[in-house]
Design an enzyme around this catalytic site. Structure first.
Site, mmCIF file in Angstrom:
data_model
loop_
_atom_site.group_PDB
_atom_site.id
_atom_site.type_symbol
_atom_site.label_atom_id
_atom_site.label_comp_id
_atom_site.label_asym_id
_atom_site.label_seq_id
_atom_site.Cartn_x
_atom_site.Cartn_y
_atom_site.Cartn_z
ATOM 1 N N SER A 33 0.843 -1.196 0.000
ATOM 2 C CA SER A 33 0.000 0.000 0.000
ATOM 3 C C SER A 33 0.877 1.244 0.000
ATOM 4 C CB SER A 33 -0.928 -0.034 1.216
ATOM 5 O OG SER A 33 -1.923 0.957 1.113
ATOM 6 N N ASN A 34 0.334 2.388 0.368
ATOM 7 C CA ASN A 34 1.109 3.635 0.427
ATOM 8 C C ASN A 34 0.574 4.513 1.542
ATOM 9 O OD1 ASN A 34 -0.991 5.529 -0.698
ATOM 10 N ND2 ASN A 34 -0.865 4.062 -2.377
ATOM 11 N N HIS A 35 1.199 5.698 1.728
ATOM 12 C CA HIS A 35 0.890 6.546 2.881
ATOM 13 C C HIS A 35 -0.253 7.534 2.676
ATOM 14 C CE1 HIS A 35 4.110 5.154 5.406
ATOM 15 N NE2 HIS A 35 4.993 5.312 4.422
ATOM 16 N N SER A 36 -1.050 7.385 1.633
ATOM 17 C CA SER A 36 -2.147 8.331 1.424
ATOM 18 C C SER A 36 -3.093 8.332 2.626
ATOM 19 C CB SER A 36 -2.935 7.941 0.167
ATOM 20 O OG SER A 36 -4.143 8.664 0.109
ATOM 21 N N ALA A 100 -4.834 7.454 -4.211
ATOM 22 C CA ALA A 100 -3.463 7.047 -4.537
ATOM 23 C C ALA A 100 -3.514 5.546 -4.793
ATOM 24 C CB ALA A 100 -2.526 7.374 -3.379
#
Ligand code: CTP
Ligand code: CA
Length: 225
Positions: A33-36, A100
């Site tokens: 995943s990512n930090h959005s 994102a």
């Protein structure tokens, strides 16, 4: 609320907004995943409701409360987000892609938890995810389509090429190399780029920026009709 629905800049319009990250499963306990944070997308959804729109917020996993007066659809993966975006898209007047989305996902999801092996280096095979906003903008009766471009260099050049490549009506260019704005922070500063206009919106809270953005989007949308 009924009054706003009749009189706002987006009165009677249906707006779909994607927000937050996506989660791409590797096995039953792991994901990519990512930090959005989802803050920008949620603020846009709120501002669109305030402008009188019917809003569907298609959200990846975030730590934000579901805002009132809108339809919130919770999704995990990019594939889920695409399916939720396409469902009822015929009724959508304006599509805003603030999510994102993970660009790649593991080629296969292991049914069981992956065990640690003897090898020191492990390789993961990934496959490209569908491009949600480009899929929407490729529809024959496409809604007015707005994308975001998060860049750390050559902001306007990359943003403009995304506008063209994805057939968008507007792109919100976001310089994520600057501290204090963009991903995960409370403030943001963006540049709005359409085929024939460039408009910088200076740093302010995501909430303030969201209402400015919705006002500009409503303006451009109404002029395009
Ligand atoms: N987007 C999307 N589906 C994807 C990837 C991106 O809908 N699979 C949308 C984002 O929500 C955003 C826009 O496309 O509105 C641009 O996303 P961005 O990550 O900046 O662009 P990419 O095309 O993925 O290119 P790159 O990450 O290589 O810069
Ligand atoms: Ca990307």
């Amino acid at each position: 609320a009924a009054e706003q629905f009749d009189t706002g800049a987006l009165a009677g319009k249906t707006v779909f907004i994607t927000a937050g990250p996506t989660r791409e499963a590797l096995d039953p306990v792991r994901y990519i995943s990512n930090h959005s944070s989802g803050k920008m997308g949620y603020a846009l959804a709120q501002a669109a409701v305030d402008a009188g729109a019917r809003v569907r917020l298609i959200s990846g996993p975030v730590n934000l409360a579901a805002p009132p007066r809108m339809d919130v659809v919770a999704v995990q993966s990019a594939d889920d987000m695409l399916a939720a975006s396409m469902k009822g898209i015929e009724s959508c007047d304006i599509f805003i892609a603030a999510a994102a989305v993970a660009d790649y996902r593991p080629v296969a999801v292991s049914e069981h938890k992956i065990k640690k092996g003897a090898e020191e280096v492990m390789e993961l095979r990934l496959v490209k995810n569908p491009d949600i906003v480009a899929s929407v903008a490729a529809l024959p009766n496409k809604p007015f389509t707005v994308g975001f471009a998060a860049e750390t260099q050559d902001l306007q050049t990359y943003a403009r090429s995304k506008l063209e490549r994805k057939n968008l009506d507007l792109i919100v260019a976001n310089d994520v190399s600057q501290p204090g704005i963009g991903f995960n922070s409370d403030d943001n500063a963006v540049t709005l780029i359409s085929r024939d206009s460039v408009l910088p919106l200076p740093q302010t809270s995501k909430r303030q920026l969201a209402s400015q953005l919705i006002r500009q989007i409503a303006d451009l949308y109404n002029r395009a009709q």
